[in-house]
Every structure is written in structure tokens, then in C-alpha cells.
Scaffold this active site. Structure first.
Site, mmCIF file in Angstrom:
data_model
loop_
_atom_site.group_PDB
_atom_site.id
_atom_site.type_symbol
_atom_site.label_atom_id
_atom_site.label_comp_id
_atom_site.label_asym_id
_atom_site.label_seq_id
_atom_site.Cartn_x
_atom_site.Cartn_y
_atom_site.Cartn_z
ATOM 1 N N PRO A 195 0.786 -1.235 0.000
ATOM 2 C CA PRO A 195 0.000 0.000 0.000
ATOM 3 C C PRO A 195 0.811 1.275 0.000
ATOM 4 C CG PRO A 195 -0.098 -1.096 2.124
ATOM 5 C CD PRO A 195 0.557 -2.051 1.179
ATOM 6 N N ASN A 196 0.284 2.257 -0.733
ATOM 7 C CA ASN A 196 0.792 3.624 -0.830
ATOM 8 C C ASN A 196 2.064 3.766 -1.646
ATOM 9 O OD1 ASN A 196 -1.246 4.874 0.916
ATOM 10 N ND2 ASN A 196 -0.281 3.636 2.523
ATOM 11 N N ARG A 203 6.270 12.480 -1.690
ATOM 12 C CA ARG A 203 6.430 13.078 -0.361
ATOM 13 C C ARG A 203 7.491 12.324 0.413
ATOM 14 N NH1 ARG A 203 1.905 11.570 1.844
ATOM 15 N NH2 ARG A 203 2.585 12.295 3.900
ATOM 16 N N TYR A 235 12.035 8.111 1.988
ATOM 17 C CA TYR A 235 11.837 7.099 0.946
ATOM 18 C C TYR A 235 12.579 7.378 -0.354
ATOM 19 C CZ TYR A 235 8.140 5.661 4.100
ATOM 20 O OH TYR A 235 7.423 5.242 5.203
ATOM 21 N N ASN A 278 8.077 -5.688 -1.140
ATOM 22 C CA ASN A 278 7.989 -4.564 -0.227
ATOM 23 C C ASN A 278 6.512 -4.432 0.138
ATOM 24 O OD1 ASN A 278 7.871 -2.203 1.217
ATOM 25 N ND2 ASN A 278 9.165 -1.043 -0.196
ATOM 26 N N ALA A 334 3.102 -1.034 4.731
ATOM 27 C CA ALA A 334 2.573 -1.143 6.096
ATOM 28 C C ALA A 334 2.081 -2.549 6.425
ATOM 29 C CB ALA A 334 1.441 -0.146 6.297
ATOM 30 N N ASP A 391 1.931 -16.009 5.983
ATOM 31 C CA ASP A 391 1.566 -17.407 5.716
ATOM 32 C C ASP A 391 1.755 -17.754 4.241
ATOM 33 O OD1 ASP A 391 -1.187 -17.621 8.125
ATOM 34 O OD2 ASP A 391 0.997 -17.615 8.384
ATOM 35 N N GLU A 414 12.545 -9.896 1.349
ATOM 36 C CA GLU A 414 11.844 -8.711 1.843
ATOM 37 C C GLU A 414 12.722 -7.481 1.595
ATOM 38 O OE1 GLU A 414 11.778 -8.395 6.119
ATOM 39 O OE2 GLU A 414 9.996 -7.142 6.125
ATOM 40 N N HIS A 438 12.862 -2.992 1.900
ATOM 41 C CA HIS A 438 12.293 -1.727 2.354
ATOM 42 C C HIS A 438 13.181 -0.597 1.860
ATOM 43 C CE1 HIS A 438 9.401 -3.709 4.916
ATOM 44 N NE2 HIS A 438 10.375 -4.467 5.398
ATOM 45 N N ARG A 453 13.106 3.602 12.851
ATOM 46 C CA ARG A 453 11.926 4.451 12.828
ATOM 47 C C ARG A 453 11.019 4.154 14.013
ATOM 48 N NH1 ARG A 453 9.395 4.282 7.052
ATOM 49 N NH2 ARG A 453 8.321 6.113 7.907
HETATM 50 O O1 RP4 Z 1 10.559 1.628 3.885
HETATM 51 C C1 RP4 Z 1 9.701 0.971 3.229
HETATM 52 O O2 RP4 Z 1 9.846 0.618 2.050
HETATM 53 C C2 RP4 Z 1 8.354 0.631 3.879
HETATM 54 O O3 RP4 Z 1 8.008 -0.714 3.542
HETATM 55 C C3 RP4 Z 1 7.353 1.559 3.308
HETATM 56 C C4 RP4 Z 1 6.360 2.143 4.058
HETATM 57 C C5 RP4 Z 1 5.517 3.219 3.481
HETATM 58 C C6 RP4 Z 1 4.595 3.873 4.272
HETATM 59 C C7 RP4 Z 1 3.824 4.885 3.760
HETATM 60 C C8 RP4 Z 1 3.985 5.311 2.456
HETATM 61 C C9 RP4 Z 1 4.914 4.668 1.708
HETATM 62 S S1 RP4 Z 1 5.237 5.110 0.060
HETATM 63 C C10 RP4 Z 1 5.040 6.833 0.104
HETATM 64 C C11 RP4 Z 1 6.021 7.643 0.726
HETATM 65 C C12 RP4 Z 1 5.894 9.025 0.704
HETATM 66 C C13 RP4 Z 1 4.765 9.621 0.128
HETATM 67 C C14 RP4 Z 1 3.786 8.810 -0.432
HETATM 68 C C15 RP4 Z 1 3.917 7.424 -0.439
HETATM 69 C C16 RP4 Z 1 5.677 3.624 2.197
HETATM 70 C C17 RP4 Z 1 6.150 1.823 5.487
HETATM 71 O O4 RP4 Z 1 4.758 1.529 5.756
HETATM 72 C C18 RP4 Z 1 7.004 0.658 5.959
HETATM 73 O O5 RP4 Z 1 7.030 0.698 7.394
HETATM 74 C C19 RP4 Z 1 8.401 0.743 5.386
#
Ligand code: RP4
Length: 144
Positions: free
Chosen positions: A11-12, A19, A24, A76, A79, A89, A100, A102, A109
């Protein structure tokens, strides 16, 4: 075993690059897949990169990786890393080796990011190197 490497994103991550670049990085998923495809081509491998905000898609895609006899799956889970027993599983259930990855280092963090259900089931974990985490995982998968 096929020459395909699944690269599965949770997700995301479709919003990556918009951002929090200090956490990231600046690369988008399209940037990352382009980097991976160039290196995979040189290694004689094929990348199948996907992203979903839905837990069940990631479970289904891990099953598909096994069904297609993928060489490896790079995951990856975003969350879902910290919440998903279902993805844990699925990783345990399939023969396909899972790495895995990240972008950030979750251990540096918030406390709630310090536990990984995925990490307990995966072959290994690469974290904290931004987009290069994915490239390091590809290099490891190429040696399976
Ligand atoms: O560091 C990662 O790749 C991770 O898997 C990625 C995550 C994550 C969380 C929120 C957004 C995003 S991607 C993102 C970042 C900035 C702005 C919009 C989206 C990744 C986290 O949930 C994880 O704890 C860590």
C-alpha cells in the site's frame, strides 16, 4: 525454474516519490522498475513488477509466483509488513524464495515498524538503501 523475478509492492507505494523523500528517496516505482529491468536484462532475467493497496492481491501474487515457477519474489509489503499474518503465511506456503525489501530502515523508525511478519518468513531482508534496496535484492535473487 523460470527466469522471472516477481517484484511485489504494497500500500501507498504507488505514491512514492511525491512526499517524504528524506525517508523514501525521490525515485518513483516506475523509476525503480526501469532500473531493475535494465539490470535484469543483463542478467538474462525478466521482471514482473506489481503494486496493490489490497492485502489479498499480494497473497494471490505470491501464489502466482509459485504457479509460474518464478526464480524469486522481491516483496515490499509497505505497512502490511507490520500487520499481515496472511502475507506471512503465503510466504511460508510457497516454494519460491522471497526477499523482503524496504526503502527505509524500519528499525530506525517508529516502534510499530520494528516488527516484520514478512521478515519472519522470508529468505532474507534488505532495508534502508532507498531504491538500491531493490537492486541489491535482484543481485541476490540472480544467484539463487
Ligand atoms: O521503507 C519501506 O519501504 C516501507 O516498507 C514503506 C512504508 C511506506 C509507508 C507509507 C507510504 C509509503 S510510500 C510513500 C512515501 C511518501 C509519500 C507517499 C507514499 C511507504 C512503510 O509503511 C514501511 O514501514 C516501510
Amino acid at each position: 525454474m523460470s527466469d522471472t523475478i516477481f517484484v511485489l509492492n504494497g500500500p501507498n507505494l504507488n505514491l512514492l516519490g511525491t512526499r517524504e523523500p528524506q525517508i523514501y528517496g525521490h525515485d518513483t516505482l516506475d523509476d525503480i522498475v526501469g532500473q531493475l529491468e535494465d539490470r535484469a536484462r543483463a542478467l538474462g532475467l525478466t521482471i514482473d513488477m506489481r503494486q496493490s493497496n489490497h492485502e489479498g492481491h499480494l497473497v494471490d501474487w505470491l501464489h502466482e509466483a509459485q504457479a509460474r515457477d518464478a526464480k524469486a519474489a522481491i516483496v515490499n509489503a509497505g505497512a502490511f509488513t507490520h500487520t499481515s499474518i496472511a502475507i506471512h503465511d503465503a510466504v511460508k506456503a510457497i516454494r519460491t524464495p522471497v526477499i523482503e525489501v524496504h526503502l527505509s530502515n524500519p528499525h530506525a523508525r517508529e516502534e510499530f515498524r520494528h516488527h516484520s511478519y514478512i521478515g519472519r518468513a522470508a529468505r532474507g531482508t534488505i532495508a534502508g538503501f532507498g531504491a538500491h534496496s531493490y537492486m541489491l535484492a535482484l543481485e541476490a535473487a540472480a544467484r539463487f
